[in-house]
Design an enzyme around this catalytic site. Structure first.
Site, PDB file in Angstrom:
ATOM      1  N   ASP A  68     -14.843  -5.533   7.000  1.00 59.01           N
ATOM      2  CA  ASP A  68     -15.635  -4.318   6.308  1.00 59.01           C
ATOM      3  C   ASP A  68     -16.684  -5.079   5.210  1.00 59.01           C
ATOM      4  O   ASP A  68     -16.480  -6.218   5.136  1.00 59.01           O
ATOM      5  CB  ASP A  68     -14.530  -3.431   5.617  1.00 59.01           C
ATOM      6  N   ASN A 137      -2.974   2.633  -1.412  1.00 60.15           N
ATOM      7  CA  ASN A 137      -2.800   3.925  -0.913  1.00 60.15           C
ATOM      8  C   ASN A 137      -2.589   3.858   0.631  1.00 60.15           C
ATOM      9  O   ASN A 137      -2.614   4.851   1.443  1.00 60.15           O
ATOM     10  CB  ASN A 137      -4.175   4.767  -1.135  1.00 60.15           C
ATOM     11  N   HIS A 139      -4.346   2.001   2.902  1.00 57.31           N
ATOM     12  CA  HIS A 139      -5.663   1.715   3.538  1.00 57.31           C
ATOM     13  C   HIS A 139      -5.257   0.165   4.267  1.00 57.31           C
ATOM     14  O   HIS A 139      -4.746  -0.532   3.764  1.00 57.31           O
ATOM     15  CB  HIS A 139      -6.713   1.978   2.988  1.00 57.31           C
ATOM     16  N   GLU A 144      -9.182   4.776   5.003  1.00 49.38           N
ATOM     17  CA  GLU A 144      -8.489   5.527   4.145  1.00 49.38           C
ATOM     18  C   GLU A 144      -7.426   6.401   4.741  1.00 49.38           C
ATOM     19  O   GLU A 144      -7.493   6.623   5.820  1.00 49.38           O
ATOM     20  CB  GLU A 144      -9.523   6.200   3.120  1.00 49.38           C
TER      21      GLU A 144
HETATM   22  P1  PGA Z   1      -6.630  -6.606  -2.600  1.00 49.93           P
HETATM   23  O1  PGA Z   1      -7.002  -5.417  -1.780  1.00 49.93           O
HETATM   24  O2  PGA Z   1      -6.633  -7.790  -1.844  1.00 49.93           O
HETATM   25  O3  PGA Z   1      -7.741  -6.730  -3.601  1.00 49.93           O
HETATM   26  O4  PGA Z   1      -5.554  -6.219  -3.364  1.00 49.93           O
HETATM   27  C1  PGA Z   1      -6.325  -5.321  -0.617  1.00 49.93           C
HETATM   28  C2  PGA Z   1      -6.869  -3.885   0.007  1.00 49.93           C
HETATM   29  O5  PGA Z   1      -7.206  -2.974  -0.378  1.00 49.93           O
HETATM   30  O6  PGA Z   1      -6.966  -3.870   1.675  1.00 49.93           O
END
Ligand code: PGA
Length: 258
Positions: A68, A137, A139, A144
């Site tokens: 992404d 959450n 995702h 999302e």
């Molecule tokens: P993080 O994010 O590695 O910064 O915890 C992971 C994500 O949100 O997919």
């Protein structure tokens, strides 16, 4: 589905993920074609990149795709995922930057840039091993809750929770972009092998819901239950809400040959 689950601290998890990637991309089948890695950003995959860098593998035949990218950050912005992947993965692993693609979040037409990125993955023959983090959450990438399981690379709006989670990388919450281009859940499911990493208590509820709850678009990461080959690497804190049977079954399971 074959889901292997190992509970290990981030350093050990990085080594195990690097083992999986190394075993996968050094297979005989890659003597004739490029191996394609899917790169994730955020803090989670950093131990994997560090472990791979320590191995000093010759990865000239490896191509890569990011999961992404934010929409609207200028090219070269330090928090753009293009910059982060260049600095955390491409340079330390000695990859050719021209062979690692990130969606163009600075494009005049981000929707077209998303469609172009999806085509580029297809043209490369698909992703072999996709690294994934999980949002608090649930995702996956920037898919999302509510994202379609069939979704492909596209522009999405970030939730308030995700923007807050990611604000730690920016001067203020207002600086966090509101939109991103993300591989879709359908795109992610086409990868031949998934490596899902989760560290810290903040991920525990999402990981338990993803692996043990119903497979539902309300919990995007639950789609991994439908993937034929998943390695989940979680530390004690992230695994703390999993049932003991899940941990035992996951530990005993071995990934079917790819
Ligand atoms: P993080 O994010 O590695 O910064 O915890 C992971 C994500 O949100 O997919």
């Amino acid at each position: 589905m074959t889901l292997r689950l190992v509970v290990a601290d981030p350093h050990a998890a990085g080594e195990l993920a690097a083992d999986e990637i190394e075993a996968y991309v050094t297979q005989e089948e890659f003597s004739g074609r490029d191996a394609v890695l899917g790169f994730a950003t955020g803090s989670t995959p950093l131990p994997v990149y560090a472990a791979l860098a320590r191995r000093e593998l010759s990865l000239s035949y490896v191509r890569g795709f990011a999961l992404d990218e934010y929409v609207g950050l200028p090219q070269g912005h330090p928090q753009s995922y293009a910059s982060v992947i260049l600095c955390e993965a491409v340079e330390p692993l000695g990859l050719d930057p021209a062979r690692v693609l990130v969606p163009n979040g600075a494009a005049h037409d981000p929707a077209a840039a998303g469609a172009e990125f999806e085509r580029a993955i297809e043209d490369a023959g698909g992703i072999d091993v996709q690294l994934l983090g999980i949002g608090s959450n649930g995702h996956l990438a920037f898919n999302e809750p509510g994202s379609s399981f069939d979704s492909l690379t596209r522009v999405v709006e970030l939730t308030a929770e995700t923007r807050l989670d990611n604000s730690r990388y920016f001067d203020s919450l207002d600086d966090v972009p509101t939109h991103a281009i993300t591989q879709g859940l359908g795109t992610i499911m086409r990868a031949r092998s998934l490596v899902l990493l989760a560290f810290g208590e903040r991920k525990a509820a999402a990981l338990a819901a993803a692996l043990e709850g119903p497979v539902s678009e309300d919990m995007p990461a639950s789609i991994v239950q439908r993937h034929p080959r998943v390695l989940v690497l979680a530390d004690e804190a992230a695994a703390s809400l999993l049932r003991r049977e899940t941990v035992e079954r996951g530990r005993r399971s071995s990934l079917r040959p790819s």
